[in-house]
Design a protein around this motif. Structure first.
Motif, PDB file in Angstrom:
ATOM      1  N   THR A   1      27.552  29.886  53.243  1.00 37.41           N
ATOM      2  CA  THR A   1      28.376  30.731  52.380  1.00 37.41           C
ATOM      3  C   THR A   1      28.896  29.862  51.243  1.00 37.41           C
ATOM      4  O   THR A   1      28.663  28.665  51.189  1.00 37.41           O
ATOM      5  CB  THR A   1      29.584  31.310  53.137  1.00 37.41           C
ATOM      6  N   GLY A   2      29.627  30.478  50.340  1.00 38.84           N
ATOM      7  CA  GLY A   2      30.218  29.722  49.243  1.00 38.84           C
ATOM      8  C   GLY A   2      31.545  30.327  48.837  1.00 38.84           C
ATOM      9  O   GLY A   2      31.730  31.549  48.900  1.00 38.84           O
ATOM     10  N   SER A   3      32.466  29.478  48.405  1.00 36.17           N
ATOM     11  CA  SER A   3      33.774  29.953  47.957  1.00 36.17           C
ATOM     12  C   SER A   3      33.955  29.836  46.444  1.00 36.17           C
ATOM     13  O   SER A   3      34.997  30.235  45.917  1.00 36.17           O
ATOM     14  CB  SER A   3      34.884  29.164  48.658  1.00 36.17           C
ATOM     15  N   ASP A   4      32.939  29.304  45.778  1.00 44.52           N
ATOM     16  CA  ASP A   4      33.001  29.147  44.319  1.00 44.52           C
ATOM     17  C   ASP A   4      32.386  30.371  43.657  1.00 44.52           C
ATOM     18  O   ASP A   4      31.190  30.611  43.772  1.00 44.52           O
ATOM     19  CB  ASP A   4      32.259  27.884  43.893  1.00 44.52           C
ATOM     20  N   GLY A   5      33.206  31.117  42.948  1.00 46.82           N
ATOM     21  CA  GLY A   5      32.722  32.326  42.306  1.00 46.82           C
ATOM     22  C   GLY A   5      31.593  32.094  41.319  1.00 46.82           C
ATOM     23  O   GLY A   5      30.806  33.003  41.054  1.00 46.82           O
ATOM     24  N   LYS A   6      31.508  30.888  40.797  1.00 45.30           N
ATOM     25  CA  LYS A   6      30.477  30.600  39.788  1.00 45.30           C
ATOM     26  C   LYS A   6      29.063  30.676  40.373  1.00 45.30           C
ATOM     27  O   LYS A   6      28.094  30.847  39.636  1.00 45.30           O
ATOM     28  CB  LYS A   6      30.697  29.208  39.186  1.00 45.30           C
ATOM     29  N   THR A   7      28.931  30.546  41.687  1.00 42.65           N
ATOM     30  CA  THR A   7      27.600  30.576  42.279  1.00 42.65           C
ATOM     31  C   THR A   7      27.126  32.003  42.579  1.00 42.65           C
ATOM     32  O   THR A   7      25.977  32.202  42.927  1.00 42.65           O
ATOM     33  CB  THR A   7      27.553  29.772  43.589  1.00 42.65           C
ATOM     34  N   TYR A   8      28.002  32.966  42.432  1.00 42.68           N
ATOM     35  CA  TYR A   8      27.649  34.338  42.777  1.00 42.68           C
ATOM     36  C   TYR A   8      26.910  35.010  41.631  1.00 42.68           C
ATOM     37  O   TYR A   8      27.254  34.851  40.459  1.00 42.68           O
ATOM     38  CB  TYR A   8      28.903  35.122  43.165  1.00 42.68           C
ATOM     39  N   ASP A   9      25.875  35.778  42.004  1.00 39.56           N
ATOM     40  CA  ASP A   9      24.978  36.356  41.009  1.00 39.56           C
ATOM     41  C   ASP A   9      25.416  37.738  40.526  1.00 39.56           C
ATOM     42  O   ASP A   9      25.196  38.094  39.367  1.00 39.56           O
ATOM     43  CB  ASP A   9      23.567  36.474  41.607  1.00 39.56           C
ATOM     44  N   TYR A  10      25.984  38.514  41.425  1.00 42.49           N
ATOM     45  CA  TYR A  10      26.333  39.891  41.079  1.00 42.49           C
ATOM     46  C   TYR A  10      27.746  40.196  41.563  1.00 42.49           C
ATOM     47  O   TYR A  10      28.163  39.715  42.622  1.00 42.49           O
ATOM     48  CB  TYR A  10      25.349  40.884  41.715  1.00 42.49           C
ATOM     49  N   TRP A  11      28.434  41.033  40.782  1.00 43.42           N
ATOM     50  CA  TRP A  11      29.822  41.384  41.074  1.00 43.42           C
ATOM     51  C   TRP A  11      30.024  42.894  40.986  1.00 43.42           C
ATOM     52  O   TRP A  11      29.415  43.568  40.162  1.00 43.42           O
ATOM     53  CB  TRP A  11      30.752  40.713  40.055  1.00 43.42           C
ATOM     54  N   GLY A  12      30.932  43.372  41.841  1.00 42.52           N
ATOM     55  CA  GLY A  12      31.389  44.746  41.707  1.00 42.52           C
ATOM     56  C   GLY A  12      32.475  44.847  40.644  1.00 42.52           C
ATOM     57  O   GLY A  12      32.904  43.835  40.084  1.00 42.52           O
ATOM     58  N   ARG A  13      32.930  46.052  40.394  1.00 39.73           N
ATOM     59  CA  ARG A  13      33.945  46.274  39.362  1.00 39.73           C
ATOM     60  C   ARG A  13      35.363  46.067  39.873  1.00 39.73           C
ATOM     61  O   ARG A  13      36.304  46.000  39.089  1.00 39.73           O
ATOM     62  CB  ARG A  13      33.809  47.679  38.783  1.00 39.73           C
ATOM     63  N   GLY A  14      35.510  46.027  41.173  1.00 37.79           N
ATOM     64  CA  GLY A  14      36.820  45.768  41.743  1.00 37.79           C
ATOM     65  C   GLY A  14      37.532  47.022  42.207  1.00 37.79           C
ATOM     66  O   GLY A  14      37.265  48.128  41.733  1.00 37.79           O
ATOM     67  N   LYS A  15      38.447  46.810  43.176  1.00 37.72           N
ATOM     68  CA  LYS A  15      39.243  47.904  43.718  1.00 37.72           C
ATOM     69  C   LYS A  15      40.676  47.426  43.879  1.00 37.72           C
ATOM     70  O   LYS A  15      40.925  46.339  44.420  1.00 37.72           O
ATOM     71  CB  LYS A  15      38.676  48.304  45.080  1.00 37.72           C
ATOM     72  N   GLN A  16      41.612  48.249  43.434  1.00 33.77           N
ATOM     73  CA  GLN A  16      43.017  47.875  43.505  1.00 33.77           C
ATOM     74  C   GLN A  16      43.552  48.036  44.928  1.00 33.77           C
ATOM     75  O   GLN A  16      43.340  49.072  45.567  1.00 33.77           O
ATOM     76  CB  GLN A  16      43.847  48.737  42.551  1.00 33.77           C
ATOM     77  N   VAL A  17      44.241  47.017  45.386  1.00 35.80           N
ATOM     78  CA  VAL A  17      44.987  47.062  46.642  1.00 35.80           C
ATOM     79  C   VAL A  17      46.441  46.735  46.310  1.00 35.80           C
ATOM     80  O   VAL A  17      46.715  45.686  45.721  1.00 35.80           O
ATOM     81  CB  VAL A  17      44.442  46.063  47.674  1.00 35.80           C
ATOM     82  N   THR A  18      47.337  47.634  46.654  1.00 35.46           N
ATOM     83  CA  THR A  18      48.756  47.427  46.391  1.00 35.46           C
ATOM     84  C   THR A  18      49.531  47.508  47.700  1.00 35.46           C
ATOM     85  O   THR A  18      49.406  48.491  48.435  1.00 35.46           O
ATOM     86  CB  THR A  18      49.297  48.475  45.405  1.00 35.46           C
ATOM     87  N   VAL A  19      50.296  46.461  47.975  1.00 36.59           N
ATOM     88  CA  VAL A  19      51.090  46.405  49.202  1.00 36.59           C
ATOM     89  C   VAL A  19      52.561  46.453  48.813  1.00 36.59           C
ATOM     90  O   VAL A  19      53.050  45.554  48.119  1.00 36.59           O
ATOM     91  CB  VAL A  19      50.784  45.134  50.001  1.00 36.59           C
ATOM     92  N   SER A  20      53.248  47.484  49.257  1.00 38.22           N
ATOM     93  CA  SER A  20      54.671  47.626  48.924  1.00 38.22           C
ATOM     94  C   SER A  20      55.534  46.998  50.013  1.00 38.22           C
ATOM     95  O   SER A  20      55.178  46.999  51.190  1.00 38.22           O
ATOM     96  CB  SER A  20      55.029  49.096  48.758  1.00 38.22           C
ATOM     97  N   SER A  21      56.673  46.486  49.581  1.00 39.88           N
ATOM     98  CA  SER A  21      57.574  45.811  50.535  1.00 39.88           C
ATOM     99  C   SER A  21      58.564  46.781  51.157  1.00 39.88           C
ATOM    100  O   SER A  21      58.665  47.932  50.762  1.00 39.88           O
ATOM    101  CB  SER A  21      58.323  44.688  49.828  1.00 39.88           C
TER     102      SER A  21
END
Length: 127
Positions: free
Chosen positions: A107-127
């Motif tokens: 596996t890898g933790s460096d985002g630079k090695t990743y070839d494809y990305w999704g658009r993202g999803k918001q996660v909001t945690v309220s206190s």
């Protein structure tokens, strides 16, 4: 055309749980390691978790170890991020990404090695 589509985000109270899904199309999913990254308000993008092609290896950021679980189903071309015991500091846009790997168990933790990305999803945690 390669697509990674995240789903399952939303608003949850602290201590709650959410599961994110990442559905992949246009690529041979089993040839890619998958990672989850996040970017909180005013913060840099950071590594959250990754899973190898075979699913045999997983890696986590220290901040989520013991609370988050990454998994994948190659038959469904889908990866998941189960998030438990959520904290307000987990609030971020979460992205899944695919990293072409020649070996089954890395596996890898460096985002630079990743070839494809999704658009993202918001996660909001309220206190």
């Amino acid at each position: 055309q390669v697509q990674l589509v995240e789903s399952g985000g939303g608003l949850v109270q602290a201590g709650g749980s959410l599961r994110l899904s990442c559905a992949a199309s246009g690529l041979t999913f089993s040839r890619y390691a998958v990672g989850w990254f996040r970017q909180g308000p005013g913060k840099e993008r950071e590594f959250v978790a990754a899973i190898s092609r075979s699913g045999s290896r997983t890696d986590y950021a220290e901040s989520v170890k013991g609370r988050f679980t990454i998994s994948r189903d190659n038959a469904k071309n889908t990866a998941y991020l189960q998030m438990n015991s959520l904290k307000p500091e987990d609030t971020a846009v979460y992205y899944c990404a695919a990293d072409r790997r020649w070996d089954y168990d890395s596996t890898g933790s460096d985002g630079k090695t990743y070839d494809y990305w999704g658009r993202g999803k918001q996660v909001t945690v309220s206190s």
